[in-house]
Scaffold this motif. Structure first.
Motif, PDB file in Angstrom:
ATOM      1  N   GLY A  76      28.957  14.381  41.983  1.00 41.75           N
ATOM      2  CA  GLY A  76      28.337  14.829  40.738  1.00 41.75           C
ATOM      3  C   GLY A  76      28.393  16.332  40.589  1.00 41.75           C
ATOM      4  O   GLY A  76      28.728  16.861  39.518  1.00 41.75           O
ATOM      5  N   ARG A  77      28.097  17.041  41.669  1.00 42.27           N
ATOM      6  CA  ARG A  77      28.142  18.508  41.635  1.00 42.27           C
ATOM      7  C   ARG A  77      29.560  18.995  41.385  1.00 42.27           C
ATOM      8  O   ARG A  77      29.789  19.907  40.607  1.00 42.27           O
ATOM      9  CB  ARG A  77      27.602  19.041  42.963  1.00 42.27           C
ATOM     10  N   ALA A  78      30.541  18.367  42.046  1.00 47.11           N
ATOM     11  CA  ALA A  78      31.937  18.779  41.884  1.00 47.11           C
ATOM     12  C   ALA A  78      32.443  18.501  40.464  1.00 47.11           C
ATOM     13  O   ALA A  78      33.211  19.290  39.918  1.00 47.11           O
ATOM     14  CB  ALA A  78      32.817  18.060  42.910  1.00 47.11           C
ATOM     15  N   LEU A  79      32.003  17.397  39.872  1.00 44.62           N
ATOM     16  CA  LEU A  79      32.436  17.081  38.506  1.00 44.62           C
ATOM     17  C   LEU A  79      31.753  17.977  37.482  1.00 44.62           C
ATOM     18  O   LEU A  79      32.323  18.272  36.440  1.00 44.62           O
ATOM     19  CB  LEU A  79      32.170  15.606  38.188  1.00 44.62           C
ATOM     20  N   ASP A  80      30.538  18.412  37.789  1.00 41.00           N
ATOM     21  CA  ASP A  80      29.820  19.313  36.884  1.00 41.00           C
ATOM     22  C   ASP A  80      30.367  20.733  36.921  1.00 41.00           C
ATOM     23  O   ASP A  80      30.216  21.484  35.965  1.00 41.00           O
ATOM     24  CB  ASP A  80      28.325  19.362  37.235  1.00 41.00           C
ATOM     25  N   ASP A  81      30.982  21.110  38.047  1.00 34.62           N
ATOM     26  CA  ASP A  81      31.398  22.493  38.241  1.00 34.62           C
ATOM     27  C   ASP A  81      32.750  22.531  38.954  1.00 34.62           C
ATOM     28  O   ASP A  81      32.823  22.310  40.164  1.00 34.62           O
ATOM     29  CB  ASP A  81      30.335  23.232  39.056  1.00 34.62           C
ATOM     30  N   ALA A  82      33.796  22.807  38.202  1.00 35.65           N
ATOM     31  CA  ALA A  82      35.148  22.853  38.771  1.00 35.65           C
ATOM     32  C   ALA A  82      35.254  23.924  39.863  1.00 35.65           C
ATOM     33  O   ALA A  82      36.007  23.760  40.825  1.00 35.65           O
ATOM     34  CB  ALA A  82      36.178  23.106  37.684  1.00 35.65           C
ATOM     35  N   GLY A  83      34.499  25.006  39.735  1.00 36.75           N
ATOM     36  CA  GLY A  83      34.508  26.045  40.764  1.00 36.75           C
ATOM     37  C   GLY A  83      33.949  25.528  42.074  1.00 36.75           C
ATOM     38  O   GLY A  83      34.466  25.830  43.155  1.00 36.75           O
ATOM     39  N   PHE A  84      32.901  24.729  41.991  1.00 36.51           N
ATOM     40  CA  PHE A  84      32.307  24.121  43.183  1.00 36.51           C
ATOM     41  C   PHE A  84      33.352  23.240  43.871  1.00 36.51           C
ATOM     42  O   PHE A  84      33.523  23.297  45.079  1.00 36.51           O
ATOM     43  CB  PHE A  84      31.067  23.308  42.791  1.00 36.51           C
ATOM     44  N   ALA A  85      34.046  22.438  43.072  1.00 36.91           N
ATOM     45  CA  ALA A  85      35.077  21.559  43.623  1.00 36.91           C
ATOM     46  C   ALA A  85      36.180  22.381  44.284  1.00 36.91           C
ATOM     47  O   ALA A  85      36.669  22.020  45.354  1.00 36.91           O
ATOM     48  CB  ALA A  85      35.644  20.672  42.523  1.00 36.91           C
ATOM     49  N   ALA A  86      36.562  23.493  43.670  1.00 37.56           N
ATOM     50  CA  ALA A  86      37.632  24.337  44.218  1.00 37.56           C
ATOM     51  C   ALA A  86      37.227  24.933  45.563  1.00 37.56           C
ATOM     52  O   ALA A  86      38.028  24.964  46.505  1.00 37.56           O
ATOM     53  CB  ALA A  86      37.990  25.444  43.238  1.00 37.56           C
ATOM     54  N   VAL A  87      35.994  25.381  45.669  1.00 34.80           N
ATOM     55  CA  VAL A  87      35.539  25.968  46.929  1.00 34.80           C
ATOM     56  C   VAL A  87      35.361  24.883  47.982  1.00 34.80           C
ATOM     57  O   VAL A  87      35.737  25.051  49.136  1.00 34.80           O
ATOM     58  CB  VAL A  87      34.239  26.788  46.723  1.00 34.80           C
ATOM     59  N   LEU A  88      34.826  23.734  47.589  1.00 32.80           N
ATOM     60  CA  LEU A  88      34.638  22.622  48.525  1.00 32.80           C
ATOM     61  C   LEU A  88      35.972  22.164  49.095  1.00 32.80           C
ATOM     62  O   LEU A  88      36.088  21.894  50.288  1.00 32.80           O
ATOM     63  CB  LEU A  88      33.931  21.455  47.830  1.00 32.80           C
ATOM     64  N   GLY A  89      36.994  22.107  48.263  1.00 33.34           N
ATOM     65  CA  GLY A  89      38.292  21.618  48.698  1.00 33.34           C
ATOM     66  C   GLY A  89      39.204  22.663  49.300  1.00 33.34           C
ATOM     67  O   GLY A  89      40.272  22.334  49.817  1.00 33.34           O
ATOM     68  N   SER A  90      38.803  23.910  49.274  1.00 33.54           N
ATOM     69  CA  SER A  90      39.652  24.988  49.761  1.00 33.54           C
ATOM     70  C   SER A  90      39.834  24.916  51.279  1.00 33.54           C
ATOM     71  O   SER A  90      38.887  24.702  52.024  1.00 33.54           O
ATOM     72  CB  SER A  90      39.033  26.339  49.387  1.00 33.54           C
ATOM     73  N   ALA A  91      41.077  25.115  51.706  1.00 36.10           N
ATOM     74  CA  ALA A  91      41.387  25.091  53.136  1.00 36.10           C
ATOM     75  C   ALA A  91      40.931  26.357  53.850  1.00 36.10           C
ATOM     76  O   ALA A  91      40.741  26.362  55.061  1.00 36.10           O
ATOM     77  CB  ALA A  91      42.880  24.892  53.335  1.00 36.10           C
ATOM     78  N   SER A  92      40.755  27.448  53.099  1.00 40.59           N
ATOM     79  CA  SER A  92      40.302  28.692  53.719  1.00 40.59           C
ATOM     80  C   SER A  92      39.219  29.319  52.843  1.00 40.59           C
ATOM     81  O   SER A  92      39.141  29.050  51.646  1.00 40.59           O
ATOM     82  CB  SER A  92      41.466  29.664  53.908  1.00 40.59           C
ATOM     83  N   ASP A  93      38.407  30.119  53.473  1.00 37.51           N
ATOM     84  CA  ASP A  93      37.285  30.747  52.792  1.00 37.51           C
ATOM     85  C   ASP A  93      37.436  32.257  52.832  1.00 37.51           C
ATOM     86  O   ASP A  93      37.947  32.823  53.795  1.00 37.51           O
ATOM     87  CB  ASP A  93      35.964  30.349  53.464  1.00 37.51           C
ATOM     88  N   ALA A  94      36.960  32.905  51.771  1.00 40.11           N
ATOM     89  CA  ALA A  94      37.011  34.361  51.699  1.00 40.11           C
ATOM     90  C   ALA A  94      35.848  34.999  52.444  1.00 40.11           C
ATOM     91  O   ALA A  94      35.947  36.122  52.903  1.00 40.11           O
ATOM     92  CB  ALA A  94      37.008  34.803  50.234  1.00 40.11           C
ATOM     93  N   ASP A  95      34.745  34.273  52.557  1.00 38.01           N
ATOM     94  CA  ASP A  95      33.519  34.829  53.125  1.00 38.01           C
ATOM     95  C   ASP A  95      33.086  34.018  54.334  1.00 38.01           C
ATOM     96  O   ASP A  95      33.088  32.777  54.298  1.00 38.01           O
ATOM     97  CB  ASP A  95      32.420  34.808  52.053  1.00 38.01           C
ATOM     98  N   ALA A  96      32.700  34.696  55.387  1.00 34.30           N
ATOM     99  CA  ALA A  96      32.254  34.021  56.607  1.00 34.30           C
ATOM    100  C   ALA A  96      31.020  33.155  56.348  1.00 34.30           C
ATOM    101  O   ALA A  96      30.831  32.123  57.003  1.00 34.30           O
ATOM    102  CB  ALA A  96      31.951  35.050  57.696  1.00 34.30           C
ATOM    103  N   ARG A  97      30.190  33.535  55.367  1.00 33.50           N
ATOM    104  CA  ARG A  97      29.008  32.716  55.059  1.00 33.50           C
ATOM    105  C   ARG A  97      29.423  31.369  54.496  1.00 33.50           C
ATOM    106  O   ARG A  97      28.791  30.351  54.784  1.00 33.50           O
ATOM    107  CB  ARG A  97      28.081  33.451  54.093  1.00 33.50           C
ATOM    108  N   THR A  98      30.464  31.337  53.693  1.00 33.48           N
ATOM    109  CA  THR A  98      30.966  30.062  53.167  1.00 33.48           C
ATOM    110  C   THR A  98      31.473  29.204  54.314  1.00 33.48           C
ATOM    111  O   THR A  98      31.186  28.007  54.381  1.00 33.48           O
ATOM    112  CB  THR A  98      32.075  30.300  52.129  1.00 33.48           C
ATOM    113  N   SER A  99      32.225  29.806  55.220  1.00 33.65           N
ATOM    114  CA  SER A  99      32.730  29.067  56.384  1.00 33.65           C
ATOM    115  C   SER A  99      31.580  28.517  57.211  1.00 33.65           C
ATOM    116  O   SER A  99      31.639  27.374  57.683  1.00 33.65           O
ATOM    117  CB  SER A  99      33.610  29.968  57.255  1.00 33.65           C
ATOM    118  N   ALA A 100      30.529  29.312  57.379  1.00 31.65           N
ATOM    119  CA  ALA A 100      29.374  28.858  58.155  1.00 31.65           C
ATOM    120  C   ALA A 100      28.674  27.685  57.457  1.00 31.65           C
ATOM    121  O   ALA A 100      28.270  26.714  58.119  1.00 31.65           O
ATOM    122  CB  ALA A 100      28.393  30.010  58.370  1.00 31.65           C
ATOM    123  N   MET A 101      28.542  27.755  56.132  1.00 27.87           N
ATOM    124  CA  MET A 101      27.913  26.642  55.409  1.00 27.87           C
ATOM    125  C   MET A 101      28.776  25.386  55.483  1.00 27.87           C
ATOM    126  O   MET A 101      28.246  24.280  55.639  1.00 27.87           O
ATOM    127  CB  MET A 101      27.636  27.028  53.955  1.00 27.87           C
TER     128      MET A 101
END
Length: 182
Positions: A91-116
């Motif tokens: 539901g969150r991913a369908l509501d927000d394409a950016g959320f889906a993009a970050v969730l599906g991303s193979a790499s992260d720009a920020d160490a906090r995202t990687s930690a989460m």
């Protein structure tokens, strides 16, 4: 971070949120710099690319997903917890394409995202282990597999007519596919 740098970062995030709220999800860093009244270099110093900006904008949403995964992992009925978590995340991913993009991303720009994401994967792994022990899901499915499959469903729903009924149908197919072979 110096006080003026923190203010500039907060202003950039505010302008980016306003752009998203207005329906502009392009997040053009040059345009955001102009609207925020800061130099382009200031924006790029805080957010080297659009993905980094998205991660910062979605940090709170990801923290909420991590909490949902932890609650699901603690649910007595591991299969019910998994179903609830997958519905929430889809539901969150369908509501927000950016959320889906970050969730599906193979790499992260920020160490906090990687930690989460690591926290999320840990909670989902616990949930999957409990469900496996209960005989509710097949062996060989890991947390990152579930994330990829969920992102696939999000993509399938968006590539069609974005009808919510398909989200439920595809999620049911995923849940059935997670069950042990008959």
């Amino acid at each position: 971070m110096r006080a003026d740098a923190a203010r500039n970062r907060a202003r950039v995030l505010q302008v980016a949120r306003e752009q998203l709220a207005a329906g502009d999800d392009s997040l053009m860093l040059n345009a955001i710099a102009r609207l925020a009244g800061v130099g382009v270099g200031t924006v790029y110093r805080h957010f080297p690319n659009r993905h980094a900006l998205l991660e910062a904008l979605l940090a709170e949403s990801f923290q909420q997903l991590v909490r949902e995964a932890q609650v699901a992992a603690a649910d007595e009925d591991s299969l019910a917890g998994l179903h609830r978590l997958l519905r929430f995340a889809l539901g969150r991913a369908l509501d927000d394409a950016g959320f889906a993009a970050v969730l599906g991303s193979a790499s992260d720009a920020d160490a906090r995202t990687s930690a989460m994401k690591a926290e999320l994967d840990h909670a989902v792994a616990e949930l999957l282990d409990r469900a496996r022990r209960a005989g509710a899901i097949r062996h060989g499915i890991e947390a990152d597999d579930v994330r990829r499959l969920l992102c696939g469903i999000e993509h399938a729903v968006r590539s069609g007519d974005n009808d919510a009924k398909y989200a439920e149908i595809y999620l049911d197919v995923l849940l059935e596919g997670l069950r042990p072979p008959r």
